[in-house]
Each structure stands twice: as structure tokens, then as C-alpha cells.
Scaffold this active site. Structure first.
Site, PDB file in Angstrom:
ATOM      1  N   THR A   1      -2.623  -4.242   2.631  1.00 51.85           N
ATOM      2  CA  THR A   1      -2.325  -3.107   3.769  1.00 51.85           C
ATOM      3  C   THR A   1      -1.219  -3.338   4.684  1.00 51.85           C
ATOM      4  O   THR A   1      -0.600  -4.346   4.412  1.00 51.85           O
ATOM      5  CB  THR A   1      -3.688  -2.867   4.386  1.00 51.85           C
ATOM      6  N   ASN A   2      -0.929  -2.840   5.873  1.00 55.63           N
ATOM      7  CA  ASN A   2      -0.059  -3.058   6.689  1.00 55.63           C
ATOM      8  C   ASN A   2      -0.534  -4.547   7.236  1.00 55.63           C
ATOM      9  O   ASN A   2      -1.439  -4.862   7.862  1.00 55.63           O
ATOM     10  CB  ASN A   2       0.045  -2.255   7.831  1.00 55.63           C
TER      11      ASN A   2
ATOM     12  N   SER B   1       0.872  -1.437   0.111  1.00 58.11           N
ATOM     13  CA  SER B   1       0.092   0.096  -0.063  1.00 58.11           C
ATOM     14  C   SER B   1       0.904   1.234   0.106  1.00 58.11           C
ATOM     15  O   SER B   1       0.252   2.429  -0.332  1.00 58.11           O
ATOM     16  CB  SER B   1      -1.132   0.161   1.177  1.00 58.11           C
ATOM     17  N   CYS B   2       2.111   1.151   0.327  1.00 56.65           N
ATOM     18  CA  CYS B   2       2.831   2.332   0.185  1.00 56.65           C
ATOM     19  C   CYS B   2       3.193   2.748  -1.312  1.00 56.65           C
ATOM     20  O   CYS B   2       4.027   4.050  -1.243  1.00 56.65           O
ATOM     21  CB  CYS B   2       4.299   2.087   1.019  1.00 56.65           C
TER      22      CYS B   2
ATOM     23  N   ARG C   1      -3.632   3.932  10.664  1.00 55.55           N
ATOM     24  CA  ARG C   1      -3.167   2.941   9.707  1.00 55.55           C
ATOM     25  C   ARG C   1      -4.201   1.735   9.864  1.00 55.55           C
ATOM     26  O   ARG C   1      -4.938   1.622  10.608  1.00 55.55           O
ATOM     27  CB  ARG C   1      -2.023   2.473  10.441  1.00 55.55           C
TER      28      ARG C   1
ATOM     29  N   HIS D   1       8.078  -3.098  11.226  1.00 52.41           N
ATOM     30  CA  HIS D   1       7.248  -2.206  11.062  1.00 52.41           C
ATOM     31  C   HIS D   1       6.641  -1.829  12.324  1.00 52.41           C
ATOM     32  O   HIS D   1       7.113  -2.200  13.406  1.00 52.41           O
ATOM     33  CB  HIS D   1       6.198  -2.581  10.224  1.00 52.41           C
TER      34      HIS D   1
ATOM     35  N   TYR E   1      11.745   1.969  -1.863  1.00 54.08           N
ATOM     36  CA  TYR E   1      10.983   0.598  -1.748  1.00 54.08           C
ATOM     37  C   TYR E   1       9.657   0.884  -2.616  1.00 54.08           C
ATOM     38  O   TYR E   1       9.211  -0.003  -3.408  1.00 54.08           O
ATOM     39  CB  TYR E   1      10.737   0.232  -0.342  1.00 54.08           C
TER      40      TYR E   1
ATOM     41  N   LYS F   1       8.074  -1.526  -5.852  1.00 50.37           N
ATOM     42  CA  LYS F   1       6.988  -1.960  -6.034  1.00 50.37           C
ATOM     43  C   LYS F   1       6.174  -1.571  -7.189  1.00 50.37           C
ATOM     44  O   LYS F   1       5.556  -2.439  -7.966  1.00 50.37           O
ATOM     45  CB  LYS F   1       6.294  -1.951  -4.687  1.00 50.37           C
TER      46      LYS F   1
END
Length: 301
Positions: free
Chosen positions: A157-158, A101-102, A202, A172, A129, A133
Site C-alpha cells: 500500500t502507500n 497498489s496503483c 488512502r 507522494h 507506472y 508494475k
């Protein structure tokens, strides 16, 4: 299965085995360096895998991304490029690439829809990063257009769960907080210090839910457009800290270090596309964190 020893890859392997798949190709990084094109090509030519889950990645939190930007972009670019190209050359039926998601812009409208990709500037703390991706997504789409390969890209997601990384230098936020609170309780410290203001929001998903979604999409999704995988629910960092504090049983104070960076202010994925296909997550955040804390060896040794 590329990346089967990591948190995501091992969860997908568990899901595949439970679902009756037993003819799995699993090679560790000691056996095949996925950054080496020759070795990857030889592996695919010899083994001829039919389906590929590309979960191999170098990942980490804000500190790791800040201190190792060259490693993050190089390792991820090399691994995904080698595997996607080898998959095409060896005739793989379908490949699922796990993005992140980043990849979405730092100030995306919320919740984040798939079409927001490349619509604005990235978060600076993990840009190398994220660029790697994004390149993986573009490569899958390019190979679809030029060669007709059934290569799909998913944006998780995370994540958290079994086999997570708890190194405070590279992890993380959720696993880092679990370790901080656990160690503070064990040592009798009166406070736990958390980076930033605690205000960023988040979304967190248990990795077992991700694995379930990946198998579902491998079996049911064949489009070139990326698709988000998440819960559609969010919590602030300070809310997360308090959940973990209660689960661990830490009785001290939480102190915010405002001198440290926050990262992206908010990151909630729009998962309506995934829900429309008939898949939704099953594990609630507090339930999932409690499972991790009561089962991971680090906290029970």
C-alpha cells in the site's frame, strides 16, 4: 538487494541486518545502472546471488507521474525486466518483486482483493507506472510457468518512513504534507494548501512494517499469485492533513485546492490473505508519522 538506497530498499536492508543476515549484495545506481541489460547480467553472473528483493523503482506522486510518464514506464520496465531475467539465468533460488497498489483498477470494489488485477481501467494520473508494475508481475508469473522459478510478487500500500522523498515536485502525499506543514510552521504562514477535495481515502503503512512483511513472505510464501501488503485501515486526505498538522504543531488553516486532481477516490487493500498467513502490521499511523517527524534530518536540522 536491488534498490537498497531508496526508502523501501534501505528498510529491507535494515531488517535483514537486524535479523542476522550480513552477506548482502548492495550496488548503487552509480556502480550498476539496472536499466543496462549487459551490466545487470554481468553482475548476476559474477556475484551469483541466492535471494533477490527487487525494490528498485522510479516512483513519485501525481505531479511527477504527470510530468514524466515516459521516464516512469521506461525506467521501471527496463530495471525489472533485466533483473528478473538475470535472476533466472543465474539460478537465483527466490526473487521477491515489489509492485504497487496503483496496479489495481481506479474504481475497484473496496477493499481491493488480489484477484481484481486487470479487471478495469487504471487511474490515469499514474497509468504508465502502473502498467510497468503490472508487466513485472506478469513477468514473474511467466518465468514461474515456463522455467519453474520461485518468483513472488507483493503489492504494498502507500508507504512512508525513514529515507522518504520530500521533494514537493516528485513526492507522494504523506511526505509532501509533512514538508508543507513543517515549512509553513517555520515561516509563520497562516495556511497550507492541499491538492484536491481532501475526500479520497488512502491506506498508509510505515516502511519498517513493509520490510518485516517482505522478509516474512520471502521465508514463508512460495505461490505465484500476488499478495497484498497493507494495514487494512484508511484515512481521508483531509484526516491525514489534520493528523500531520497536530504532530507538527502548525496553528494555521488548511485550504483545499479543488482545481487540482484527486487521483483514485479510494484505495484500501484487502489484506486477509496476508493475515491468514500470520502477519499483521505493528505501527499505528499517528505513531509512525510522529516517529518520522522527530527523527528525519529535514525536520530537525
Amino acid at each position: 538487494m536491488a534498490g537498497h538506497t531508496g526508502m523501501v530498499g534501505s528498510a529491507i536492508v535494515r531488517k535483514l541486518k537486524v535479523s542476522g543476515f550480513d552477506n548482502l549484495l548492495l550496488k548503487s545506481s552509480n556502480e550498476v545502472d539496472l536499466r543496462n541489460q549487459l551490466l545487470v547480467n554481468e553482475l548476476f553472473e559474477k556475484e551469483k546471488p541466492e535471494y533477490v528483493f527487487l525494490a528498485a523503482a522510479k516512483a513519485g506522486g501525481i505531479l511527477a507521474n504527470r510530468e514524466q510518464p515516459a521516464d516512469f514506464i521506461y525506467d521501471n520496465l527496463m530495471m525489472e525486466a533485466n533483473i528478473i531475467n538475470a535472476a533466472y539465468k543465474s539460478g537465483v533460488r527466490k526473487l521477491l518483486f515489489l509492485g504497487s497498489s496503483c496496479i489495481y483498477p481506479k474504481h475497484s470494489e473496496q477493499p481491493i482483493k488480489e484477484e481484481y488485477l486487470l479487471s478495469g481501467k487504471l487511474e490515469e494520473t499514474n497509468q504508465p507506472y502502473a502498467v510497468a508494475k503490472i508487466a513485472g508481475v506478469e513477468m514473474c508469473q511467466a518465468y514461474r510457468r515456463q522455467y519453474g522459478g520461485n518468483f513472488i510478487s507483493v503489492m504494498p500500500t502507500n508507504l512512508y518512513g525513514p529515507n522518504d522523498n520530500y521533494d514537493l515536485q516528485t513526492s507522494h502525499v504523506l511526505p509532501a504534507l509533512l514538508r508543507k506543514f513543517h515549512e509553513a510552521k517555520q515561516s509563520g504562514d497562516g495556511k497550507v494548501v492541499i491538492w484536491g477535495s481532501g475526500k479520497p481515502l488512502r491506506e498508509f503503512m510505515h516502511v519498517n512494517d513493509l520490510a518485516d512483511a517482505c522478509l516474512f513472505l520471502m521465508e514463508n510464501y512460495n505461490e505465484g499469485d500476488i499478495i497484498n501488503i497493507g494495514t487494512g485501515q484508511e484515512a481521508s486526505i483531509v484526516e491525514l492533513a489534520n493528523i500531520i498538522k497536530n504532530i507538527v504543531g502548525f496553528e494555521g488553516e488548511i485550504e483545499m485546492d479543488a482545481a487540482k486532481p484527486d487521483g483514485t477516490p479510494r484505495k484500501l487493500l484487502d489484506v486477509s490473505k496476508l493475515h491468514g498467513l500470520g502477519w499483521k502490521h505493528k505501527i499505528a499511523l499517528e505513531e509512525g508519522i510522529r516517529q518520522v517527524y522527530t527523527t528525519e534530518k529535514l525536520f530537525n536540522s
